[in-house]
Write a protein that holds these residues in place. Structure first.
Motif: not given
Length: 208
Positions: A95-100, A114-120, A140-147, A149-151
């Motif tokens: 669907q032309k989406e960027i997938v993490a 396979a993902a555009d951005i793989g996060v381990a 291993d804290n998912f809120t770190t991903i949020t911060h 992405v914002a940065e």
């Protein structure tokens, strides 16, 4: 299903974001039993994703050729196997989406690759998952991903605005020089004036 949707609500994936969840950095397992029960109003259910959640068994029942259309609007996938993760990645990319994709196990390596951005996961993740991923989440804290992405968005917008500002001033100077050259007019700006304009523009660009 109810547990998955309750966690998604608490994380802000469905409905308004829970500020307490983002501030305390909890993993969402605690206090799930204290969460508000799911609404029995069909309109609320549709709005907040009760009907927009699919399980692994439901994904298996969807033909591969129609999977991309079937998952549009779905925000929660629960009880999924690694093969489902890979199928979802490819469907969203179709669907032309960027997938993490996030993962920590050996079986997640295929979807992470396979993902555009793989996060381990850095603490609990296996070496195979870390090697397949594009980035490793150290805490291993998912809120770190949020911060993060914002940065990242802030840096991207600043670079884009700076380039737009610089190119606009350079284009104006180039246009003046080109017109003067075409019509045989004297140069409107000498070298010192151009350098002075660049200095002023660079300082203003750094400030803003």
């Amino acid at each position: 299903k109810e547990t998955a949707v309750a966690i998604a609500k608490r994380c802000g994936i469905i409905g308004p974001v829970n500020a307490n969840f983002l501030s305390d950095g909890s993993n969402g397992d605690a206090d799930i039993g204290e969460s508000q029960p799911l609404s029995h109003n069909p309109i609320d259910d549709l709005e907040y994703g009760v009907t927009a959640a699919l399980s692994g068994e439901e994904l298996d029942a969807i033909p591969p050729q129609t999977l991309a259309e079937a998952i549009l609007g779905v925000k929660v996938f629960y009880r999924v196997a690694p093969r489902h993760k890979l199928a979802l990645v490819r469907a969203f990319q179709g669907q032309k989406e960027i997938v993490a994709m996030t993962g920590d196990g050996v079986n997640d390596a295929t979807a992470l690759k396979a993902a555009d951005i793989g996060v381990a996961m850095g603490k609990e993740g296996t070496d195979v998952a870390k090697e397949a991923a594009d980035m490793v989440l150290a805490d291993d804290n998912f809120t770190t991903i949020t911060h993060a992405v914002a940065e990242g968005k802030g840096i991207f917008y600043n670079i884009r605005n700076f380039l737009s500002f610089q190119l606009s001033t350079s284009f104006a100077a180039l246009t003046m020089e080109s017109i003067a050259t075409i019509f045989g007019l004297p140069n409107p700006l000498n070298a010192m004036q151009i350098l002075w304009i660049n200095i002023i523009m660079d300082v203003r660009g750094c400030v803003y």
